[in-house]
Scaffold this active site. Structure first.
Site, PDB file in Angstrom:
ATOM      1  N   ASN A 226       0.939  -1.283  -0.093  1.00 15.60           N
ATOM      2  CA  ASN A 226       0.175  -0.112  -0.070  1.00 15.60           C
ATOM      3  C   ASN A 226       0.877   1.336   0.082  1.00 15.60           C
ATOM      4  O   ASN A 226       1.610   1.527   1.095  1.00 15.60           O
ATOM      5  CB  ASN A 226      -0.733   0.117   1.270  1.00 15.60           C
TER       6      ASN A 226
ATOM      7  N   LYS B 248      -0.101   4.363  -0.141  1.00 12.34           N
ATOM      8  CA  LYS B 248      -0.280   5.357   0.501  1.00 12.34           C
ATOM      9  C   LYS B 248      -0.301   6.543  -0.378  1.00 12.34           C
ATOM     10  O   LYS B 248      -0.239   6.589  -1.745  1.00 12.34           O
ATOM     11  CB  LYS B 248       0.245   5.721   1.778  1.00 12.34           C
TER      12      LYS B 248
ATOM     13  N   HIS C 222      -9.279   1.271   5.126  1.00 11.98           N
ATOM     14  CA  HIS C 222      -7.973   1.472   5.856  1.00 11.98           C
ATOM     15  C   HIS C 222      -8.221   2.272   6.938  1.00 11.98           C
ATOM     16  O   HIS C 222      -9.012   3.165   6.720  1.00 11.98           O
ATOM     17  CB  HIS C 222      -6.895   1.729   4.630  1.00 11.98           C
TER      18      HIS C 222
ATOM     19  N   GLU D  98      -6.685   4.609   8.082  1.00  8.07           N
ATOM     20  CA  GLU D  98      -6.313   6.130   7.788  1.00  8.07           C
ATOM     21  C   GLU D  98      -7.516   6.725   7.141  1.00  8.07           C
ATOM     22  O   GLU D  98      -7.822   7.918   7.302  1.00  8.07           O
ATOM     23  CB  GLU D  98      -5.098   6.163   6.799  1.00  8.07           C
TER      24      GLU D  98
ATOM     25  N   GLU E 194      -4.822  -5.051  10.449  1.00  5.48           N
ATOM     26  CA  GLU E 194      -4.135  -3.939  10.856  1.00  5.48           C
ATOM     27  C   GLU E 194      -4.107  -2.995  12.019  1.00  5.48           C
ATOM     28  O   GLU E 194      -5.014  -2.340  12.039  1.00  5.48           O
ATOM     29  CB  GLU E 194      -3.976  -2.841   9.515  1.00  5.48           C
TER      30      GLU E 194
ATOM     31  N   GLY F 296       3.068   2.241  10.567  1.00  3.10           N
ATOM     32  CA  GLY F 296       3.966   3.356  10.664  1.00  3.10           C
ATOM     33  C   GLY F 296       4.863   3.858  11.893  1.00  3.10           C
ATOM     34  O   GLY F 296       5.213   4.637  12.086  1.00  3.10           O
TER      35      GLY F 296
ATOM     36  N   SER G  83       3.818  -2.222  10.284  1.00  3.65           N
ATOM     37  CA  SER G  83       5.358  -2.194  10.433  1.00  3.65           C
ATOM     38  C   SER G  83       6.109  -3.624   9.781  1.00  3.65           C
ATOM     39  O   SER G  83       6.828  -4.164  10.613  1.00  3.65           O
ATOM     40  CB  SER G  83       5.716  -1.894  11.710  1.00  3.65           C
TER      41      SER G  83
HETATM   42  P1  13P Z   1       3.519   0.448   7.544  1.00  3.36           P
HETATM   43  O1  13P Z   1       3.834  -0.962   6.959  1.00  3.36           O
HETATM   44  O2  13P Z   1       4.101   1.529   6.897  1.00  3.36           O
HETATM   45  O3  13P Z   1       3.445   0.329   8.976  1.00  3.36           O
HETATM   46  O4  13P Z   1       1.865   0.588   7.086  1.00  3.36           O
HETATM   47  C1  13P Z   1       0.986  -0.539   7.255  1.00  3.36           C
HETATM   48  C2  13P Z   1      -0.140  -0.295   6.595  1.00  3.36           C
HETATM   49  O5  13P Z   1      -0.885   0.680   6.906  1.00  3.36           O
HETATM   50  C3  13P Z   1      -0.440  -0.933   5.248  1.00  3.36           C
HETATM   51  O6  13P Z   1      -2.038  -0.714   4.603  1.00  3.36           O
END
Ligand code: 13P
Length: 249
Positions: A9, A11, A95, A97, A167, A173, A213
């Protein structure tokens, strides 16, 4: 036997030129990969460049979101049909976010999920608790609510076409990965819900990815868990070397 899925992903990262550069390095690094499905999710503006760059490979391109209506007066939105038209085979839905910054709810995830299935896209439905919810002992309850909300009124045939991604928000992150055991327990909880609502067969074939992560140095211990069927990778999917070493765990 559940075939693993390793998905990236991206982002809100990468221009079209950066997307082409990524695939130029990435494609040869995964050209012999047979043990898993590979998915890459660029931002909308780089989807066409990604589809073009991945042509002739086994890499599927995913959008990170899309709207449920096929077309109409919905300024700023892009439909499932439109992302399918550009060549996407999958779509990430719900997601954390999107839930946190853009008001996505279980009800909107449900509408988008039905629209994605109708457009013949592979939905990747994201669920996961916040740190506050985990510390309050509410992690399982949150998964239960998100699972039921997202899958409301789905037939068992429709359910069989979904991927889930667990997740935990506190692991995204932050560099703080869930331990393989913690992730495993949450995956087992989701599989149990799948069994209760969509039957044994659907539950045992459901693929649940872990996200939060994931890096080249922790993918093996995560994938060693029977319950973990793949990964949804954020930051570490932006670099072709690091994403290919995750794919080739
Ligand atoms: P990270 O791997 O940067 O922690 O992000 C995970 C994520 O949100 C994947 O959708």
């Amino acid at each position: 036997m559940r075939r693993p899925v390793i998905a990236g992903n991206w982002k809100m990262y990468k221009t079209q030129a950066e997307t082409r550069e990524f695939f130029q390095v990435f494609n040869p690094l995964v050209s012999a990969t047979k043990h898993c499905e590979i998915v890459v999710g660029p931002p909308f503006t780089a989807l066409a460049a990604a589809v073009e760059s991945a042509r002739g490979t086994a890499i599927a391109i995913a959008a990170q979101n899309a709207f449920w209506e096929p077309e109409g007066a919905f300024t700023g939105e892009v439909s499932m049909q439109m992302i399918a038209d550009v060549g996407c085979r999958a779509v990430i839905l719900g997601h954390s976010e999107r839930r946190r910054y853009f008001g996505e709810t279980d009800a909107s995830v449900n509408r988008k999920l039905k629209a994605a299935l109708a457009a013949n896209l592979q939905p990747i439905v994201c669920v996961g608790e916040t740190l506050e919810e985990r510390e309050a002992g509410r992690a399982e309850r949150v998964l239960n609510t998100q699972f039921l909300g997202a899958t409301a009124a789905l037939t068992t045939a429709e359910f069989s076409r979904i991927l889930f991604a667990y997740e935990p928000v506190w692991a995204i992150g932050t560099g703080r990965t869930a331990t393989p055991e913690t992730a495993s327990a949450s995956h087992a909880c989701l599989r149990c819900l799948a069994k209760e609502h969509f039957g044994e067969e659907n539950a045992s074939s459901l693929r649940i990815l872990y996200g939060g992560s994931v890096r080249p140095d922790n993918i093996r211990s995560l994938m060693a868990q029977e319950e973990i069927d793949g990964a949804l990778v954020g930051g570490a999917s932006l670099d072709p070397q690091s994403f290919s070493s995750i794919v080739n765990f």
